[in-house]
Design a protein around this motif. Sequence first.
Motif, PDB file in Angstrom:
ATOM      1  N   ALA A 126       5.473 -19.563   2.293  1.00 52.13           N
ATOM      2  CA  ALA A 126       4.427 -19.287   1.314  1.00 52.13           C
ATOM      3  C   ALA A 126       3.119 -18.969   2.011  1.00 52.13           C
ATOM      4  O   ALA A 126       2.821 -19.488   3.091  1.00 52.13           O
ATOM      5  CB  ALA A 126       4.254 -20.489   0.388  1.00 52.13           C
ATOM      6  N   SER A 166       6.740 -13.610 -16.943  1.00 53.14           N
ATOM      7  CA  SER A 166       5.799 -13.439 -15.842  1.00 53.14           C
ATOM      8  C   SER A 166       5.627 -11.953 -15.585  1.00 53.14           C
ATOM      9  O   SER A 166       6.385 -11.120 -16.092  1.00 53.14           O
ATOM     10  CB  SER A 166       6.299 -14.135 -14.570  1.00 53.14           C
ATOM     11  N   ARG A 190       9.498 -12.167  -8.420  1.00 57.20           N
ATOM     12  CA  ARG A 190       9.342 -13.563  -8.846  1.00 57.20           C
ATOM     13  C   ARG A 190       9.064 -14.464  -7.651  1.00 57.20           C
ATOM     14  O   ARG A 190       8.206 -15.357  -7.710  1.00 57.20           O
ATOM     15  CB  ARG A 190      10.612 -14.036  -9.562  1.00 57.20           C
ATOM     16  N   SER A 191       9.806 -14.234  -6.566  1.00 51.94           N
ATOM     17  CA  SER A 191       9.625 -15.057  -5.378  1.00 51.94           C
ATOM     18  C   SER A 191       8.255 -14.838  -4.761  1.00 51.94           C
ATOM     19  O   SER A 191       7.598 -15.792  -4.305  1.00 51.94           O
ATOM     20  CB  SER A 191      10.728 -14.734  -4.365  1.00 51.94           C
ATOM     21  N   TRP A 192       7.794 -13.593  -4.746  1.00 50.26           N
ATOM     22  CA  TRP A 192       6.450 -13.311  -4.215  1.00 50.26           C
ATOM     23  C   TRP A 192       5.375 -13.944  -5.101  1.00 50.26           C
ATOM     24  O   TRP A 192       4.330 -14.357  -4.598  1.00 50.26           O
ATOM     25  CB  TRP A 192       6.235 -11.811  -4.090  1.00 50.26           C
ATOM     26  N   GLU A 193       5.612 -13.993  -6.403  1.00 46.30           N
ATOM     27  CA  GLU A 193       4.657 -14.679  -7.281  1.00 46.30           C
ATOM     28  C   GLU A 193       4.488 -16.124  -6.839  1.00 46.30           C
ATOM     29  O   GLU A 193       3.369 -16.637  -6.743  1.00 46.30           O
ATOM     30  CB  GLU A 193       5.134 -14.636  -8.733  1.00 46.30           C
ATOM     31  N   GLU A 194       5.605 -16.799  -6.573  1.00 49.43           N
ATOM     32  CA  GLU A 194       5.563 -18.209  -6.221  1.00 49.43           C
ATOM     33  C   GLU A 194       4.967 -18.428  -4.832  1.00 49.43           C
ATOM     34  O   GLU A 194       4.173 -19.354  -4.624  1.00 49.43           O
ATOM     35  CB  GLU A 194       6.979 -18.795  -6.259  1.00 49.43           C
ATOM     36  N   ARG A 195       5.350 -17.585  -3.873  1.00 49.57           N
ATOM     37  CA  ARG A 195       4.951 -17.832  -2.483  1.00 49.57           C
ATOM     38  C   ARG A 195       3.583 -17.260  -2.122  1.00 49.57           C
ATOM     39  O   ARG A 195       2.889 -17.808  -1.265  1.00 49.57           O
ATOM     40  CB  ARG A 195       6.015 -17.259  -1.534  1.00 49.57           C
ATOM     41  N   ARG A 199       1.025 -10.696  -8.252  1.00 49.39           N
ATOM     42  CA  ARG A 199       1.139 -10.294  -9.651  1.00 49.39           C
ATOM     43  C   ARG A 199       1.390  -8.780  -9.699  1.00 49.39           C
ATOM     44  O   ARG A 199       0.685  -8.010  -9.047  1.00 49.39           O
ATOM     45  CB  ARG A 199      -0.148 -10.608 -10.433  1.00 49.39           C
TER      46      ARG A 199
END
Length: 263
Positions: A126, A166, A190-195, A199
């Motif tokens: 992240a 999202s 989705r993974s890039w949003e979390e890490r 957006r």
Amino acid sequence: MVFSLPDGLPSGRFEQRGPSEVWICDELPDDVGKVWAELLGRAPVTGLQPHLCWPDDPARPADPAAADAVRLEEVLAADFTEYRERRLPFWSDPSSAEPDDTPEDVEPWPHDPGPPFASWPGLAPAGPDTGTGPGADEAAGRTVADLLRTGPYAASLSLVLVPARSSADVPAVIGWTDSPPMPLMGALLRSWEERFGARVVAAYGGELYVSVARPPLDPAHAERLALEHVLSTADNIVDDPPTPFPEYARELVGRTEWRFWWD
């Protein structure tokens, strides 16, 4: 079913996209960056994600839930093995990447040594939260304002509100119809949003724009992220224009906007 709109928006219309309805503004609101951040901040309550697109783009809506079935680590590990086998001759022999018919007055393509990995290194960690940068919503608003100020097609873009869990699911819901495998792209986004506090802010024609609140800040971190960008299948990552992998990775250090395109 038509959804309720947040207050303070300009006039617009509803349009059916597959099983979903989206709202499309007639004119972009003033101070769109600030409005964007506010809309994102309210998204957990309204269920509506702001997005920029061409309203008349051909649409082929897909089910964003298809991304749920993607085992991202396994898929990317297999994809990297295949990609490395295909590209290794070019990374090993600089002359093999030269087109045979390059005119004498054209600069030769720079040699690309490829990623510094013999096997899949795993997802990039992240992005660091320094505590001083903008949050994800504010970073998205800044990217939108910058895109509308400098983008070549800014005048033709419309603000849409999309019912989605999202921003990562928006391209599938609105039916953005370019070349990426949408379940894989949805899982990556989705993974890039979390890490990375990423957006999705725009998808139109063959282009996809992503804001980033927590980018990598050191080269080794950026190299692992750059490999994920390569495996997204986007044509501009190291290939168009020809860019050595180390150079592309260095450009991701501290970078708060990612642009992808497919020919």
